[in-house]
Design a protein around this motif. Structure first.
Motif, mmCIF file in Angstrom:
data_model
loop_
_atom_site.group_PDB
_atom_site.id
_atom_site.type_symbol
_atom_site.label_atom_id
_atom_site.label_comp_id
_atom_site.label_asym_id
_atom_site.label_seq_id
_atom_site.Cartn_x
_atom_site.Cartn_y
_atom_site.Cartn_z
ATOM 1 N N ARG A 132 3.275 7.391 -0.445
ATOM 2 C CA ARG A 132 1.848 7.445 -0.779
ATOM 3 C C ARG A 132 1.133 6.211 -0.259
ATOM 4 N NH1 ARG A 132 1.965 6.644 -6.069
ATOM 5 N NH2 ARG A 132 0.772 4.725 -6.277
ATOM 6 N N CYS A 133 -0.020 6.413 0.357
ATOM 7 C CA CYS A 133 -0.863 5.298 0.791
ATOM 8 C C CYS A 133 -2.266 5.523 0.231
ATOM 9 C CB CYS A 133 -0.907 5.222 2.319
ATOM 10 S SG CYS A 133 -1.872 3.826 2.947
ATOM 11 N N GLN A 134 -2.907 4.460 -0.224
ATOM 12 C CA GLN A 134 -4.245 4.595 -0.778
ATOM 13 C C GLN A 134 -5.103 3.386 -0.422
ATOM 14 O OE1 GLN A 134 -2.682 5.099 -4.766
ATOM 15 N NE2 GLN A 134 -3.569 3.144 -5.429
ATOM 16 N N HIS A 150 -9.526 6.706 -1.327
ATOM 17 C CA HIS A 150 -8.804 7.457 -0.301
ATOM 18 C C HIS A 150 -7.321 7.434 -0.666
ATOM 19 C CE1 HIS A 150 -12.291 7.670 2.301
ATOM 20 N NE2 HIS A 150 -12.410 6.361 2.297
ATOM 21 N N ARG A 151 -6.667 8.574 -0.592
ATOM 22 C CA ARG A 151 -5.227 8.621 -0.865
ATOM 23 C C ARG A 151 -4.589 9.744 -0.062
ATOM 24 N NH1 ARG A 151 -1.900 10.161 -6.358
ATOM 25 N NH2 ARG A 151 -2.982 12.121 -5.964
ATOM 26 N N ARG A 202 0.821 -1.203 0.000
ATOM 27 C CA ARG A 202 0.000 0.000 0.000
ATOM 28 C C ARG A 202 0.857 1.256 0.000
ATOM 29 N NH1 ARG A 202 -5.226 -1.476 0.682
ATOM 30 N NH2 ARG A 202 -5.751 -3.180 2.081
ATOM 31 N N ASN A 220 -9.507 7.500 -10.419
ATOM 32 C CA ASN A 220 -9.274 6.118 -9.991
ATOM 33 C C ASN A 220 -10.010 5.852 -8.676
ATOM 34 O OD1 ASN A 220 -8.325 3.526 -9.698
ATOM 35 N ND2 ASN A 220 -6.248 4.113 -9.139
ATOM 36 N N PRO A 252 -7.396 12.327 -2.757
ATOM 37 C CA PRO A 252 -7.975 11.215 -3.518
ATOM 38 C C PRO A 252 -7.937 11.493 -5.016
ATOM 39 C CG PRO A 252 -9.684 12.516 -2.462
ATOM 40 C CD PRO A 252 -8.377 13.021 -1.937
ATOM 41 N N VAL A 253 -7.956 10.418 -5.793
ATOM 42 C CA VAL A 253 -7.867 10.537 -7.251
ATOM 43 C C VAL A 253 -9.241 10.281 -7.855
ATOM 44 C CG1 VAL A 253 -6.726 9.700 -9.337
ATOM 45 C CG2 VAL A 253 -5.496 9.716 -7.157
ATOM 46 N N ASP A 279 -9.300 2.019 -6.759
ATOM 47 C CA ASP A 279 -8.099 1.730 -5.983
ATOM 48 C C ASP A 279 -7.641 2.891 -5.114
ATOM 49 O OD1 ASP A 279 -7.877 -0.843 -7.120
ATOM 50 O OD2 ASP A 279 -6.906 0.009 -8.891
ATOM 51 N N ALA A 280 -8.051 4.105 -5.439
ATOM 52 C CA ALA A 280 -7.558 5.277 -4.705
ATOM 53 C C ALA A 280 -8.706 6.196 -4.302
ATOM 54 C CB ALA A 280 -6.533 6.023 -5.545
ATOM 55 N N TYR A 290 -4.176 14.966 2.093
ATOM 56 C CA TYR A 290 -5.213 14.042 1.638
ATOM 57 C C TYR A 290 -5.595 14.427 0.219
ATOM 58 C CZ TYR A 290 -9.593 11.404 1.443
ATOM 59 O OH TYR A 290 -10.594 10.534 1.088
#
Length: 219
Positions: free
Chosen positions: A127-129, A103-104, A8, A97, A93-94, A100-101, A91
């Motif tokens: 990076r964590c998502q 939350h990012r 992750r 996507n 988010p994408v 999978d992301a 924070y």
């Protein structure tokens, strides 16, 4: 309890340039959307806990995934060999996507030696998502009455504490109980003063209104 092996955490090779791609990852060079960030004291310390998905400077990291944490190697300064200091997180988010992301978060760590931060290996961005369906957060925002994230099970807490130099699981429980000034950290890792990072779009030429300063003057 064994740590999960699913990756992750991702390392940026040029951490000091990462903010060029955080908010506009699908735009081409020359058409990036720049954001302005400034720090301010949060209304209450619980606003900066992980279930609020904060952007912040200082304090301890508000880990997005409290179990799959960075490895000791990822958190070690390659110049001094010491644990890096947590500087900030954003924070981001994408939208392109959401699977999978959904939350990012981007986390930035720097060398504990201020005179070494310009050297290779003295700054690191991770990076964590997470997908929308995950074990830690509901599909909808947490209500205001929820002061703390969902409490981890005893085995999960032990796993997180073993991997976390900042002992965030313990810290966030203390903050939720006191709901006042942040208590002393459960670890000995030095920390910067914690502030909320408020991020807004940079005003453009078309955003100027009569009676206010022009964008050029504001800059």
């Amino acid at each position: 309890m064994k740590a999960r092996t699913k990756k992750r955490w991702y390392t940026y090779r040029q951490p000091m340039l990462l903010f060029h791609c955080i908010f506009a990852p699908n735009t081409v060079v020359g058409c990036l959307q720049y954001m302005l960030g400034y720090v301010d004291a949060p209304e209450k310390p619980t606003d900066l806990l992980r279930h609020r998905f904060p952007s912040k400077v200082g304090g301890a990291p508000a880990w997005l995934d409290p179990l799959n944490l960075p490895t000791p190697q990822q958190l070690t300064c390659r110049v001094t060999g010491e644990t890096m200091r947590f500087l900030l997180q954003v924070y981001c988010p994408v939208n392109a996507n959401p699977v999978d992301a959904f939350h990012r978060s981007i986390f930035l760590f720097i060398s504990p030696r201020g005179d070494e931060v310009a050297k290779p290996g003295a700054a690191r961005a991770l990076r964590c998502q997470l997908p929308r369906a995950n074990p830690y957060y509901a599909d909808t925002p947490a209500p205001e009455s929820q002061l703390a994230p969902r409490e981890l099970q005893a085995a999960e807490q032990e796993l997180s504490l073993d991997c976390d130099p900042w002992k965030v699981v313990t810290l966030e429980q203390q903050i939720a109980i006191e709901a006042a000034d942040p208590p002393a950290a459960a670890s000995t890792v030095p920390m910067f003063v914690e502030q909320e990072l408020v991020v807004e779009p940079e005003p453009g030429e078309g955003d100027w209104e009569p009676g206010t300063e022009s964008p050029e003057v504001q800059r």
